[in-house]
Design a protein around this motif. Structure first.
Motif, mmCIF file in Angstrom:
data_model
loop_
_atom_site.group_PDB
_atom_site.id
_atom_site.type_symbol
_atom_site.label_atom_id
_atom_site.label_comp_id
_atom_site.label_asym_id
_atom_site.label_seq_id
_atom_site.Cartn_x
_atom_site.Cartn_y
_atom_site.Cartn_z
ATOM 1 N N THR A 158 -2.184 -35.975 17.862
ATOM 2 C CA THR A 158 -1.012 -35.879 16.780
ATOM 3 C C THR A 158 0.199 -36.252 17.659
ATOM 4 O O THR A 158 1.438 -36.092 17.131
ATOM 5 C CB THR A 158 -0.892 -34.334 16.319
ATOM 6 N N ARG A 159 0.268 -36.477 18.865
ATOM 7 C CA ARG A 159 1.294 -36.909 19.723
ATOM 8 C C ARG A 159 0.815 -37.911 20.803
ATOM 9 O O ARG A 159 -0.375 -37.908 20.950
ATOM 10 C CB ARG A 159 1.645 -35.917 20.523
ATOM 11 N N PRO A 160 1.593 -38.641 21.175
ATOM 12 C CA PRO A 160 1.340 -39.834 22.078
ATOM 13 C C PRO A 160 0.365 -39.271 23.296
ATOM 14 O O PRO A 160 -0.612 -39.983 23.722
ATOM 15 C CB PRO A 160 2.337 -40.714 22.362
ATOM 16 N N GLU A 161 1.153 -38.459 24.079
ATOM 17 C CA GLU A 161 0.599 -37.976 25.203
ATOM 18 C C GLU A 161 -0.780 -37.184 25.182
ATOM 19 O O GLU A 161 -1.632 -37.119 26.115
ATOM 20 C CB GLU A 161 1.559 -37.007 26.182
ATOM 21 N N ALA A 162 -1.225 -36.917 23.799
ATOM 22 C CA ALA A 162 -2.400 -36.198 23.530
ATOM 23 C C ALA A 162 -3.509 -37.208 23.829
ATOM 24 O O ALA A 162 -4.875 -37.154 23.812
ATOM 25 C CB ALA A 162 -2.345 -35.511 22.302
ATOM 26 N N LEU A 163 -3.272 -38.768 23.649
ATOM 27 C CA LEU A 163 -4.350 -39.584 23.538
ATOM 28 C C LEU A 163 -4.873 -39.695 25.140
ATOM 29 O O LEU A 163 -6.050 -39.773 25.062
ATOM 30 C CB LEU A 163 -3.640 -41.071 23.546
ATOM 31 N N THR A 184 -15.306 -39.336 17.348
ATOM 32 C CA THR A 184 -14.227 -39.775 16.585
ATOM 33 C C THR A 184 -12.785 -39.293 17.196
ATOM 34 O O THR A 184 -12.710 -38.292 17.660
ATOM 35 C CB THR A 184 -14.268 -38.915 15.127
ATOM 36 N N LEU A 185 -11.948 -40.461 17.212
ATOM 37 C CA LEU A 185 -10.524 -40.039 17.465
ATOM 38 C C LEU A 185 -9.908 -40.395 16.362
ATOM 39 O O LEU A 185 -9.773 -41.602 15.893
ATOM 40 C CB LEU A 185 -10.207 -40.962 18.458
ATOM 41 N N ALA A 186 -9.302 -39.361 15.430
ATOM 42 C CA ALA A 186 -8.525 -39.319 14.274
ATOM 43 C C ALA A 186 -7.061 -39.719 14.500
ATOM 44 O O ALA A 186 -6.625 -39.280 15.549
ATOM 45 C CB ALA A 186 -8.487 -38.142 13.384
ATOM 46 N N LEU A 187 -6.568 -40.868 14.060
ATOM 47 C CA LEU A 187 -5.255 -41.513 14.594
ATOM 48 C C LEU A 187 -4.271 -41.332 13.382
ATOM 49 O O LEU A 187 -4.283 -42.213 12.502
ATOM 50 C CB LEU A 187 -5.513 -42.747 15.121
ATOM 51 N N PRO A 188 -3.367 -40.554 13.309
ATOM 52 C CA PRO A 188 -2.283 -40.507 12.382
ATOM 53 C C PRO A 188 -1.390 -41.743 12.383
ATOM 54 O O PRO A 188 -1.166 -42.396 13.357
ATOM 55 C CB PRO A 188 -1.367 -39.464 12.648
ATOM 56 N N GLN A 189 -1.242 -42.140 11.301
ATOM 57 C CA GLN A 189 -0.673 -43.893 11.175
ATOM 58 C C GLN A 189 0.628 -43.742 11.805
ATOM 59 O O GLN A 189 1.056 -44.823 12.444
ATOM 60 C CB GLN A 189 -0.747 -44.329 9.611
ATOM 61 N N ASP A 190 1.252 -42.773 11.911
ATOM 62 C CA ASP A 190 2.903 -42.862 12.488
ATOM 63 C C ASP A 190 2.499 -42.667 13.894
ATOM 64 O O ASP A 190 3.186 -43.348 14.729
ATOM 65 C CB ASP A 190 3.658 -41.843 11.925
ATOM 66 N N VAL A 191 1.702 -42.018 14.427
ATOM 67 C CA VAL A 191 1.451 -41.930 16.090
ATOM 68 C C VAL A 191 0.845 -43.202 16.399
ATOM 69 O O VAL A 191 1.377 -43.733 17.659
ATOM 70 C CB VAL A 191 0.668 -40.755 16.249
ATOM 71 N N GLN A 192 0.090 -43.776 15.788
ATOM 72 C CA GLN A 192 -0.522 -45.197 16.059
ATOM 73 C C GLN A 192 0.624 -46.084 16.859
ATOM 74 O O GLN A 192 0.583 -46.844 17.417
ATOM 75 C CB GLN A 192 -1.349 -45.972 15.077
ATOM 76 N N ALA A 193 1.777 -46.337 16.000
ATOM 77 C CA ALA A 193 2.754 -47.107 15.913
ATOM 78 C C ALA A 193 3.827 -46.586 17.076
ATOM 79 O O ALA A 193 4.932 -47.333 17.480
ATOM 80 C CB ALA A 193 3.397 -47.551 14.574
ATOM 81 N N GLU A 194 3.796 -45.092 17.186
ATOM 82 C CA GLU A 194 4.943 -44.724 18.276
ATOM 83 C C GLU A 194 4.672 -44.942 19.826
ATOM 84 O O GLU A 194 3.660 -45.187 20.219
ATOM 85 C CB GLU A 194 4.669 -43.050 18.123
ATOM 86 N N ALA A 195 5.771 -45.330 20.301
ATOM 87 C CA ALA A 195 5.722 -45.914 21.840
ATOM 88 C C ALA A 195 5.985 -44.807 22.505
ATOM 89 O O ALA A 195 6.400 -43.826 22.582
ATOM 90 C CB ALA A 195 6.834 -46.818 21.946
ATOM 91 N N TYR A 196 5.403 -44.990 23.668
ATOM 92 C CA TYR A 196 5.258 -43.990 24.862
ATOM 93 C C TYR A 196 5.418 -44.628 26.354
ATOM 94 O O TYR A 196 4.738 -45.765 26.317
ATOM 95 C CB TYR A 196 4.373 -43.135 24.723
ATOM 96 N N ASP A 197 5.815 -43.979 27.404
ATOM 97 C CA ASP A 197 5.966 -44.507 28.683
ATOM 98 C C ASP A 197 4.450 -44.137 29.266
ATOM 99 O O ASP A 197 4.080 -43.019 29.917
ATOM 100 C CB ASP A 197 6.877 -44.121 29.453
ATOM 101 N N TRP A 198 3.355 -44.919 29.520
ATOM 102 C CA TRP A 198 2.134 -44.547 29.809
ATOM 103 C C TRP A 198 1.936 -44.879 31.150
ATOM 104 O O TRP A 198 2.401 -45.833 31.867
ATOM 105 C CB TRP A 198 1.081 -45.384 28.978
ATOM 106 N N PRO A 199 1.207 -43.776 32.087
ATOM 107 C CA PRO A 199 1.225 -44.052 33.773
ATOM 108 C C PRO A 199 -0.092 -45.088 33.535
ATOM 109 O O PRO A 199 -1.029 -45.364 32.804
ATOM 110 C CB PRO A 199 0.488 -42.671 33.827
ATOM 111 N N ASP A 200 0.503 -46.059 34.529
ATOM 112 C CA ASP A 200 -0.539 -47.257 34.915
ATOM 113 C C ASP A 200 -1.895 -46.762 35.081
ATOM 114 O O ASP A 200 -2.815 -47.706 34.647
ATOM 115 C CB ASP A 200 0.158 -48.078 35.738
#
Length: 627
Positions: A158-163, A184-200
């Motif tokens: 439900t939040r980007p960092e939770a991925l 199963t990883l359920a992916l809300p459609q708005d969260v899928q498209a949300e950007a985040y700064d991911w640690p490499d």
């Protein structure tokens, strides 16, 4: 300072999955080999866009039905020894719920598959969205929650960092030989498209080692004592033998000790059919040889088996006085079944340790026992020959004769896939497995519709093999759609389509329990309202051809042999269509050699049901609880 990359959640997930590997016995391979997908509003702008963005890193396959995409991924995973699998993405709503059957099949059979269904808005700014299930008492429930009980791991991101923790936990479960199944990883459609700064570091290659735990010394010593004390031991080889790639270890153990090896549906092929210690399938669909040994066994050594009711003949098969169970299983849950003595270990490691320990004692069963089961196995093979034999090449074949024609053609490189109907029983009793992975029966869930997509997955995992989907008319009508995928992708599967005008297996079962074959035939209604009229004018061969498959029609045994040979040589998806004769007029497969508990009406007026109940009560009286 940690370096980061700005991506959407979907893009980050695709990049992460492309960097995951497994390793066992020094062999390393990708964990997620490809992603299947059907796109809708719940995943098209998220995972759909991400797969376009990173297409070089993550191959994509287009499916026609969400359930069948899961079946294809499972077939790939099984053929890959559970070391590699596919992901499956769907939209929300029916696309997601169509995953449930495939998820249950994966989890029951302990086969890894990653499910990525779209979900409703996490922010709930557009509520309800198209295809959303509204639950008045809980705002955080969607149809994806139906996947919870059939998944080994479930999370809703439900939040980007939770991925990050969710994805790592998903990989842990997929690669755990005890826990693996549907994830199963359920992916809300708005969260899928949300950007985040991911640690490499999240995108660095990770290797998940698939462990081979050895046995506890105390359990091993107790197991050795139990085997040495047994007079008539019997090994029951289950699917865990194949999952562990323990076939050679099993052969060495059996050859060293002389103990006969019977096999479940999932375990068949653990030894070649002509191995001196192989006695065939065990249980309701097993051989007379294996089942008689089971009835007289004083120690049953289960290796990687769940002991389903088909294996135990609904707890009536292992009936010897004082019979005990020794269960070598990597899962403690299965190791303790039937009040058994557990030997919790990887099948290959555990068998190797048992073999070494028993060699120290120079232990082997008496020669008289070996002579007994080998002679009985020879008698059974005469019955197989009789079922396969077709003296008149210009007549319509029986189903066993279809198998006989295929048996005469294939070699150890061919793979035979089946799941439901009357074929599993015939195959378990009759098929002569020539290699560890030739016999691919999905009988944990016995799901109609599995065969065609699973064949595609197996062929993708092992392109050089000839892969045969054995399909009855009932199964074909459930899910023929992935023929289009095979044609589109150029996956040269072979299909043997057997037309017997109905649910042959359930028809026979219905008759045996007093159901009088009600509702099991594909026929017109008769005047009394039952389906006992003329056969329906359905042309399944024409249907398969319309989906792009090359179709060879076989009317006789002679036609069948020629068509199968042509299909085996073909480099395009090819179907052999044959209408079979019933066993009422021509010799069929031997009947069931052990019981199966399907409860019969306790009160009835129709004679067939009354008689069936009398027989049922007699069988029930032989059931025992192993304590």
């Amino acid at each position: 300072m940690t370096s980061t990359t700005r991506l959407t959640v979907a893009q980050a997930l695709v990049r992460f999955l492309a960097a995951q590997y497994t390793e066992r016995d020094g062999v390393r391979q990708r964990l997620i080999g490809a992603t299947w997908g059907i796109f809708g509003h719940g995943n098209v702008a998220g995972l759909g866009q991400a797969l376009v963005e990173y297409g070089d890193d993550m191959p994509y396959h287009q499916g026609r039905n969400e359930q069948s995409m899961v079946h294809a991924a499972i077939g790939y995973a099984r053929q890959s020894g559970r070391l590699s699998t596919h992901a499956v993405t769907t939209s929300i709503g029916p696309g997601a719920t169509n995953l449930v059957t495939g998820a249950a099949l994966a989890t029951i059979n302990h086969l890894p598959v990653l499910l990525l269904p779209g979900d409703t808005f996490a922010t709930r700014v557009a509520d309800p969205v198209l295809q959303q299930l509204e639950v008045p008492y809980a705002g955080d429930i969607s149809v994806n929650d139906s996947l919870r009980p059939v998944s080994r791991y479930f999370d809703r991101v439900t939040r980007p960092e939770a991925l990050i923790p969710a994805a790592l936990q998903a990989m842990r479960v997929l690669t755990d030989p005890v826990e693996t199944g549907a994830v199963t990883l359920a992916l809300p459609q708005d969260v899928q498209a949300e950007a985040y700064d991911w640690p490499d570091e999240f995108f660095a290659e990770r290797t998940w080692v698939v462990r081979r735990p050895g046995a506890d010394p105390t359990e091993l010593a107790e197991a050795v004592r139990a085997i040495r004390a047994a007079r008539r031991p019997l090994i029951v080889a289950g699917g865990g033998v194949h999952h562990s790639r323990a076939e050679e270890a099993l052969a060495e153990f059996a050859e060293t000790t002389g103990i006969p090896v019977a096999s479940t549906q999932a375990g068949k092929g653990s030894l070649r059919w002509d191995h001196p210690q192989d006695v065939g399938g065990v249980g309701h669909t097993g051989t007379a040889t294996a089942n008689e040994l089971a009835r007289q066994a004083d120690l049953v050594i289960g290796v990687g088996t769940r002991y389903t009711d088909f294996t135990t003949a609904s707890h009536t098969l292992f009936s010897g006085d004082g019979v005990r169970f020794l269960n070598l299983n990597i899962a403690p849950f299965d190791g303790h079944k039937l009040a058994g003595q557990p030997l919790v270990a990887d099948a290959s490691s555990g068998l190797a340790e048992l073999t070494a320990a028993l060699r120290m004692h120079d232990h082997r069963v008496p020669d008289s026992y070996v002579d007994e089961y080998r002679l009985d196995k020879d008698r059974w093979e005469y019955r197989v020959d009789a079922a396969y034999e077709a003296d008149e090449p210009d007549v319509r074949p029986t189903q066993p004769q279809v198998l006989g024609a295929l048996d005469a053609l294939v070699d150890e490189s061919d793979v035979i896939i089946n799941a439901a109907g009357s074929l599993p029983g015939d195959l378990h009793k009759l098929w002569r497995a020539r290699s560890r992975d030739q016999y691919h029966l999905e009988y944990g869930y016995s799901c109609m519709g599995y065969e065609i997509p699973a064949a595609i997955g197996v062929k993708m995992a092992d392109p050089e093999r000839n892969v045969w989907a054995l399909v009855g008319d009932g199964t074909y009508l459930m899910m023929p759609t992935e023929i289009v995928t095979a044609v589109q992708e150029g996956v040269a599967i072979k299909m043997v389509l057997i037309q017997n005008h109905g649910y042959a297996s359930i028809g026979g079962l219905s008759e045996s329990v007093g159901g009088e074959r009600f509702g099991t035939a594909y026929r017109y209604r008769s005047e009394d309202g039952t389906y006992t009229g003329a056969p329906l004018p359905v042309d399944l061969a024409a249907n398969a051809a319309s989906l792009g498959m090359r179709v060879l029609r076989a009317k006789t045994v002679s036609d069948l042999r020629e068509a199968l040979a042509q299909a085996r040589a073909a480099d395009t998806p090819t179907c052999v269509y044959v209408e079979t004769e019933t066993a009422d007029t021509v010799s069929g497969a031997p009947p069931a050699q052990a019981w199966w508990d399907v409860p019969v009406a306790e009160t009835a007026t129709r004679p067939s049901a009354v008689k069936a109940r009398e027989l049922y009560d007699r069988h029930v009286s032989t059931r025992r609880r192993h304590l």
